[in-house]
Design an enzyme around this catalytic site. Structure first.
Site, PDB file in Angstrom:
ATOM      1  N   ASP A  33       0.817  -1.207   0.000  1.00 59.63           N
ATOM      2  CA  ASP A  33       0.000   0.000   0.000  1.00 59.63           C
ATOM      3  C   ASP A  33       0.853   1.260   0.000  1.00 59.63           C
ATOM      4  O   ASP A  33       1.404   1.647   1.039  1.00 59.63           O
ATOM      5  CB  ASP A  33      -0.914  -0.018   1.258  1.00 59.63           C
ATOM      6  CG  ASP A  33      -1.707   1.252   1.394  1.00 59.63           C
ATOM      7  OD1 ASP A  33      -2.150   1.562   2.520  1.00 59.63           O
ATOM      8  OD2 ASP A  33      -1.881   1.951   0.384  1.00 59.63           O
ATOM      9  N   ASP A 215      -1.743   5.639  -5.082  1.00 64.31           N
ATOM     10  CA  ASP A 215      -2.113   4.795  -3.949  1.00 64.31           C
ATOM     11  C   ASP A 215      -2.507   3.382  -4.377  1.00 64.31           C
ATOM     12  O   ASP A 215      -3.665   3.127  -4.743  1.00 64.31           O
ATOM     13  CB  ASP A 215      -3.271   5.462  -3.190  1.00 64.31           C
ATOM     14  CG  ASP A 215      -3.649   4.698  -1.939  1.00 64.31           C
ATOM     15  OD1 ASP A 215      -4.565   5.133  -1.232  1.00 64.31           O
ATOM     16  OD2 ASP A 215      -3.026   3.649  -1.681  1.00 64.31           O
TER      17      ASP A 215
END
Ligand SMILES: O[C@H]1CN[C@@H](c2nc(-c3ccc(C(F)(F)F)cc3)no2)C1
Length: 327
Positions: A33, A215
């Site tokens: 992430d 992201d």
């Protein structure tokens, strides 16, 4: 000089991508992430009711960081918390001998239900690591100085295994030149400025650009409300469905391609990527892959965008930068 590569395996509808990581003497599947900075995993300390079906880290191989604890909440309000151990972490052959491993002692139901994922590996800047009283470094920051080049790359794909590499750029994975843009690290994210957007073949811009973050932990592409509205105005049957919390389209629709200008170059997200997934199995209504970034404060270039490009997260120079190339 370390270099390494690890697969990024897509989950259903490319909702997330999981990669194998060896922590101590366990191999776990973690969700990499770039929008957070904690490496946490289910552990033998997690309550059995919360960790059923998940791979577990056994901290017996690590050294506890006395008095250290962590507590993180993600954009969708899912959360996890626990304590911290220093242990060996290996990703695609790249080894961090004393990485801060955050063992979960509590996770929210969303993580319990996501049985394929054993935790997250944060790749944002260590400034937003949640460990208290002393924040610790991300895996990338821990190994950065031992890498051949202080970079990692993201090559996600639609419905197929992609890859993350550490320490090198693989020129066989992209076409054309890599376009680099500066990164603002003030919020701890890989934050950059997009120049503008347009739909289909038209050069009629759907709006000026703005501040955005890259992201990998977010599934969709969140853009200024005016851009999302203009995009869906061109699709028959598209509507903003308050109950679903976003734009939906008929699953039979062929959305137009979506173009993003970054660093003076245009990157195209195929329209098919924006016909994201049925609202529920068998539904003929699909959730849109582009949604409004209302209330977030910046745009989020999640997997719907990232799986259309080759992305370079470069911290090798005097200041961090992001590189994008066509896949
Ligand atoms: O927080 C921002 C940083 N990157 C985004 C992100 N969100 C998650 C996430 C993963 C898995 C789950 C769950 F399994 F469903 F619980 C929930 C959220 N991981 O990165 C948003």
């Amino acid at each position: 000089c370390q270099t390494g590569e690890v697969a990024a395996d897509p989950q259903l509808y490319d909702q997330s991508y999981l990669s194998p990581v060896t922590i101590g003497n366990s191999e776990l599947m973690l969700d990499f992430d770039t929008g957070s900075a904690d490496l946490w995993c289910f552990s033998t300390e997690s309550p059995a009711a919360q960790s059923a079906g998940h791979g577990l880290y056994n901290p017996s191989t690590g050294t506890e960081l006395d008095g250290a604890f962590w507590d993180i909440t993600y954009g969708d309000q899912s959360a996890a918390s626990g304590n911290v151990f220093a242990d060996k972490v290996v990703v695609g052959g790249v080894t961090a001998t004393k990485q801060a491993v955050e063992a979960a002692t509590s996770v929210s139901y969303e993580f319990t239900e996501d049985v394929a994922s054993d935790g997250l590996l944060g790749l944002a800047f260590s400034s937003i690591n949640t460990i208290l009283p002393q924040p610790q470094t991300t895996f990338f920051d821990t190994v950065r100085n031992s890498l051949a080049k202080a970079v990692f790359t993201v090559d996600l794909k639609k419905g197929a295994a992609g890859s993350y590499t550490f320490g090198y750029i693989d020129s066989s994975k992209y076409s054309g030149a890599i376009t680099y843009v500066p990164v603002n690290t003030a919020n701890g994210f890989w934050q950059f400025t997009a120049d503008g957007y347009s739909a289909g073949g038209s050069d009629s811009s759907t709006g000026r650009g703005g501040v955005a973050i890259a992201d990998t932990g977010t599934s969709l592409l969140y853009l200024p409300a005016s851009v999302a509205k203009a995009y869906y105005s061109g699709i028959q049957g598209a509507t903003f469905d308050f109950r679903q919390g976003g734009y939906t389209i008929p699953c039979s629709a062929t959305p137009p391609d979506f173009n993003v200008a970054i660093g003076g170059k245009t990157f195209t997200v195929p329209g098919s990527y924006i016909n994201y997934a049925p609202l529920r199995a068998g539904s003929s209504t699909c959730f849109g892959g582009i949604q409004a970034d209302t209330g977030i404060g910046f745009s989020i270039f999640g997997d719907v965008f990232l799986k259309a490009v080759y992305a370079v997260f470069d911290d090798s120079g005097s200041s961090p930068r992001l590189g994008f190339a066509a896949q």
